[in-house]
Structures are given as structure tokens and as C-alpha cells.
Design an enzyme around this catalytic site. Structure first.
Site, PDB file in Angstrom:
ATOM      1  N   HIS A  55       6.497   3.972  -3.199  1.00  0.00           N
ATOM      2  CA  HIS A  55       7.968   3.772  -4.090  1.00  0.00           C
ATOM      3  C   HIS A  55       7.694   2.233  -4.480  1.00  0.00           C
ATOM      4  CE1 HIS A  55       7.931   1.842   0.003  1.00  0.00           C
ATOM      5  NE2 HIS A  55       8.825   1.236  -0.125  1.00  0.00           N
ATOM      6  N   ASP A  56       6.588   1.619  -4.344  1.00  0.00           N
ATOM      7  CA  ASP A  56       6.461   0.051  -4.889  1.00  0.00           C
ATOM      8  C   ASP A  56       5.603  -0.144  -6.044  1.00  0.00           C
ATOM      9  OD1 ASP A  56       8.398  -0.820  -2.911  1.00  0.00           O
ATOM     10  OD2 ASP A  56       6.705  -1.343  -1.479  1.00  0.00           O
TER      11      ASP A  56
END
Ligand code: NOJ
Length: 536
Positions: free
Chosen positions: A308-309
Site C-alpha cells: 500500500h506504500d
């Protein structure tokens, strides 16, 4: 062999996975609806990013109560239901453990900032003045002024994420208590957020120290000893030398680590993630080779392209237009053939891509803070936007594209972050109807990993190391060999010159093109990849 060495993990970012109540944000109810989809893919473990109570300054990585579920995501009963549904299907659930910092709305911090004499004051890190000029990961100084006590507190991320003081034994005991509370509930382990940072020395701007290991060993003794669970540390500062220290079984720290070196190759070293450079395939190969060798029989790797980063891998180093499917499969094969536990980030299995939104549509605090900082530093808006298109975390956070209906079937409401406009073409429903889908390719990779132990146990040798068009390697265990060969370009590549590729007699287990009979076997089509088994 430990079960997690043979497992495949699927990461869910709940905000963007599936909304079940029409408020525009994904939730646990949505995940429950999709458990069978995950089972069909063949993954063994689900990693859920934080669903705890939080003011959502950093989408849940700012926790205000570790024992409660954020109503935005649902209820504790729903979490228990999810756990049961997964266990019924012989799948496991790991949760995110965010204990480098809390939210500024956590009761501990509220008490700490209000009163120097509170026992909670020492749960955080305070100075009378900013003693270093260190910058936080989300821009600005790590030291933030607190009027009530006339002091500065330390935060490595947003100013609403104060760092916990790990040298305080009570803090550590609170953390062990909450870990045990969740483990007693029956969850199967944790992904630990920036866990190497718990040993930092703020006064010296030192991010990791021997204490990172001391605390992890203490945590192991207090929480994990005697339990059959697994732990993966997000360790952004780990290196091929330190990764085995975290993950060697006998050291009793973590089951495995996430190392990030392979994802730092498209930035100008030392300038941070937004200053872009092209990733060189040969550098990528060397980094993987080094990590594969460093951890072989000494520790345990996590294999991941995305989370998610990170931006979407097919846009980052594949080709997200003409050869989207081919390059997505090729990247999957390269990763899943290596030693370690593979992670699939939601949407990767259908080849989701990056987005190019107008600035006002981005939601991530890291991006918003960065724009301000870079503008002040004199960057052009064009350069800033190029950075955002390439690297913004929202690239990975656009809602999952389930079908071609409005908002891609993610929600009946208004999604918290816009859906990628390509959802009519790229979506789960369509993918599941195709026989040559990326999803089906992941299924096969998962089956092959289960069947061929050499993937889990074998050693690693890079082949054609100098050829920047090819990524090839062999995994070996006794007489058994497994070869992976991939064309990293959008052109035909003739591998005939590469003497180490004289293996083509073996059985081709999987490829991303139809085998072409009668053609020269060493001619690879754009982004073609193949996996061969020899000696089985
Ligand atoms: C790493 C997490 O993956 C990221 O999303 C978060 O912003 C930081 N740690 C701070 O918790």
C-alpha cells in the site's frame, strides 16, 4: 518445515478492498464477501492493514485504541467472523502491529502531553528543544512543539503520530500485553510496522541500533515463544547483513523481514523517493542475487513487488499499456520463483495500474505534505506531478476494480479515493472470464510453489548476469533444478549467446505465451517468461 515458508500471503488494504455498507470506504463486511475469491486464488494467509480505532490521519497507521475496531471498518464481531471464515477454509489471518508510534489521540499521548508528571509522559520522547535537524518521513522536523508542557515531542511520521519511547519498560509491557490479547483471540501472527525503528537513538538521528534486536528478542520471549504463529517485520533499514539477524530461527526475533533495497532503485540515491531515476535491470538483478544469497539457510526472505506504500509494479517496471498482461505475469514469475514467502498485494493479481489524477484528487498525507515542501524548495509543479504519478502511495490505494459497473463495483456510495478510470477494461469480473488471465497465472505459480520444494529450499544462481535485457536464474537442490528466464524488454530477445541457458531440454512448467513449436527456443518474445524444471 514451518508452514509460513510454504505459504503465500495476500495483503488487504481494507479502505480500498470492498465496501459493504455504501459509505465509500471498504470494510470488514466487504472482505467477508470476498473470502471465496481469495481462496480461489490459492493464497494461504491474509494480512490486514490496520483496522483499529484511529482518527485516520495516516489511514489507520495512527492508532488511538489497539483493542477496538474502527467503526468505519465494522465491528469486533465482524472481525471474529472473518477470522472464523478464513480458518474454516484453512486460511490464516495476520494483523498489522503499529507500535513504533501511536495516534496523538491515544489516551497515553493525551495524558502525556497534558502533564509532565503523568506516568504516560515518559511513554513518548520529549526534549526541551529540537536537538537534531532530522526531517520526518512525511516532511518537516521530527520535533513538534507541545504548548502544555513547553517541550518538543519526537515523531518520525506525521506530527499526529508521536513515537513511543521503547526504552521505557512499561511501554514494552503494554505492547506485549496487546500482542498477547490479539494472539489469544486466535489470529495467526503480525506484520510489524517499521519495527526496526524501535531501537532508534533520536538524540543522534540514528534509526536502528542493537536495541532493535534486544527488544525483538524480549518481545519474542513474552509473546511468541511456544505459539505457532508467524511474524514479518517491516524493516526499511535492514540490509543483507542485518536481515539474517532479524530472521534467523535461533535468534528468536522474527520469522521474516521485508527488505526494501530492490524498490529503491528508481530514485536518486540520498535524495528521497520523489527524485526519480530509471531503474537498471542489472542493478535489480544484483540486489535480488545479494539478498537471495545472504538469507539462504541463514534467515528468511519476504518476496514482494507491491504494497500500500508502493506504486503498482506493472506501471513501475513493467509495461502498463501494450504488454500489460505479459509484463505483469513476467514480474510475478520472477518473484515467485525465488526463495522466501511471496506477498501479493490486492489488485496485483489482475494487473491494476498507476493513476494520473489532478492534484486535488490525491488523499495521502505523505503526498500532500511533500507537495508543500517541494514547492518551497523550488521544484516545478511539473516535476512534482511526475513524482506523484510515479511514486504516490495513492497509486496502490485506488479501489479494487471488481467489475465494469459504476465505481467498479467497489461501492454504492462515493469512493473515498477515485477509482482508476481504466476499470472497464481491467476488473476482476473480466479477468475471471479469461483463460489466459493474470489471475490464472498467479494460481499456477502458487500451485507450482506448493509442488516443487526446490523453490522453498534450493539455492540461487543468477544467469546471464551481464545481459540487461534478461532476468534469468536457476534454483538448485541436489539434482533438481528450476530455471526462470524472462525478457525484460518490449522487443524480441535472442538468448542464444548465453551459454548458461543450455537447459531448454527440461519441462516447461509455465510461460506467458503459447509455446511456439519449431521456432528457435531461445528467442523470447516481448516480456516473455518461462519456468523450466530439470531433473525431477
Ligand atoms: C509503514 C506503513 O506501511 C505506512 O503506510 C505508514 O505510513 C508508516 N509505516 C507509518 O506507520
Amino acid at each position: 518445515m514451518e508452514w509460513w515458508k510454504k505459504s503465500i500471503v495476500y495483503q488487504i488494504y481494507p479502505m480500498s478492498f470492498k465496501d459493504s455498507d455504501g459509505d465509500g470506504t471498504g470494510d470488514i463486511g466487504g472482505i467477508i464477501e470476498k473470502v471465496d475469491y481469495l481462496k480461489e486464488l490459492g493464497v494461504d494467509v491474509i494480512w490486514l492493514t490496520p483496522v483499529y480505532e484511529s482518527p485516520m490521519d495516516d489511514n489507520g497507521y495512527d492508532i488511538s485504541n489497539y483493542y477496538r475496531i474502527n467503526p468505519l471498518f465494522g465491528t469486533m464481531e465482524q472481525l471474529e467472523e472473518l477470522l472464523e471464515k478464513l480458518h474454516d477454509r484453512r486460511m490464516k489471518l495476520i494483523m498489522d502491529l503499529v507500535v513504533n508510534h501511536t495516534s496523538d489521540e491515544h489516551e497515553w499521548f493525551k495524558a502525556a502531553r497534558a502533564d509532565k508528571n503523568s506516568k504516560y509522559h515518559d511513554y513518548y520522547i520529549w526534549k526541551d528543544s529540537p536537538v537534531t535537524d532530522q526531517q520526518s518521513f512525511f516532511s518537516g522536523s521530527v520535533w513538534e512543539y507541545n504548548e502544555e508542557t513547553n517541550e518538543y515531542y519526537y515523531h518520525l511520521f506525521s506530527k499526529r503520530q508521536p513515537d513511543l519511547n521503547w526504552s521505557n519498560r512499561e511501554v514494552r509491557e503494554e505492547v506485549y500485553k496487546l500482542i498477547n490479547w490479539w494472539l489469544d483471540k486466535g489470529i495467526d501472527g503480525f506484520r510489524m510496522d517499521v519495527i526496526d525503528l524501535i531501537g532508534k537513538i533520536p538524540e543522534e538521528s540514528v534509526m536502528v541500533s542493537e536495541k532493535s534486536h534486544t527488544y525483538l528478542q524480549e518481545m519474542y520471549r513474552n509473546c511468541f515463544a511456544g505459539r505457532d504463529v508467524f511474524t514479518v517485520g517491516e524493516t526499511p533499514f535492514s540490509t543483507p547483513e542485518t536481515a539474517p539477524l532479524y530472521s534467523a530461527k535461533e535468534r528468536r526475533e522474527l520469522s521474516m523481514v521485508f527488505g526494501f533495497e530492490h524498490l529503491g532503485l528508481d530514485e536518486i540515491r540520498g535524495n528521497g523517493k520523489w527524485d526519480l531515476k530509471k531503474m537498471e535491470v542489472n542493478e535489480l538483478k544484483r540486489v535480488f542475487e545479494t539478498w537471495q544469497k545472504a538469507l539462504h539457510e541463514k534467515g528468511w526472505n519476504s518476496l514482494f513487488w507491491s504494497n500500500h506504500d508502493q506504486p503498482r509494479i506493472v506501471s513501475r517496471i513493467g509495461n502498463d499499456t501494450v504488454y500489460r498482461k505479459e509484463s505483469a505475469k513476467m514480474l510475478a514469475m520472477i518473484l515467485h520463483g525465488m526463495q522466501g514467502t511471496p506477498y501479493i498485494y490486492q489488485g496485483e493479481e489482475i494487473g491494476m495500474t498507476n493513476v494520473r489524477f489532478p492534484l486535488e484528487d490525491y488523499r495521502d498525507i505523505e503526498t500532500i505534505n511533500m507537495v508543500k515542501e517541494k514547492q518551497e524548495a523550488g521544484w516545478s509543479m511539473e516535476k512534482i506531478m511526475e513524482g506523484i504519478y510515479a511514486k504516490a502511495r495513492d497509486n496502490a490505494r485506488t479501489p479494487i476494480q471488481w467489475d465494469d459497473s459504476e465505481h467498479a463495483g467497489f461501492t454504492d456510495g462515493t469512493p473515498w479515493l477515485k477509482v482508476n478510470p481504466n476499470y472497464k477494461e481491467i476488473n476482476v469480473k473480466r479477468t475471471l472470464q479469461e483463460t489466459d488471465s493474470i489471475f490464472a497465472f498467479y494460481q499456477k505459480l502458487i500451485q507450482i510453489r506448493k509442488e516443487y520444494d526446490v523453490i522453498t529450499t534450493g539455492d540461487f544462481e543468477l544467469l546471464c548476469g551481464e545481459d540487461e535485457r534478461i532476468f534469468a536464474y536457476v534454483r538448485r537442490s541436489g539434482n533438481e533444478k528450476l530455471y526462470v528466464i524472462a525478457n525484460f524488454t518490449d522487443k524480441m530477445v535472442d538468448c542464444g549467446n548465453c551459454s548458461s541457458l543450455s537447459f531448454m531440454e527440461g519441462e516447461c512448467l509455465l510461460g506467458n505465451y503459447e509455446p511456439e513449436k519449431g521456432k528457435d527456443n531461445l528467442l523470447l518474445r516481448p516480456y516473455e517468461c518461462r519456468m523450466y524444471a530439470v531433473g525431477f
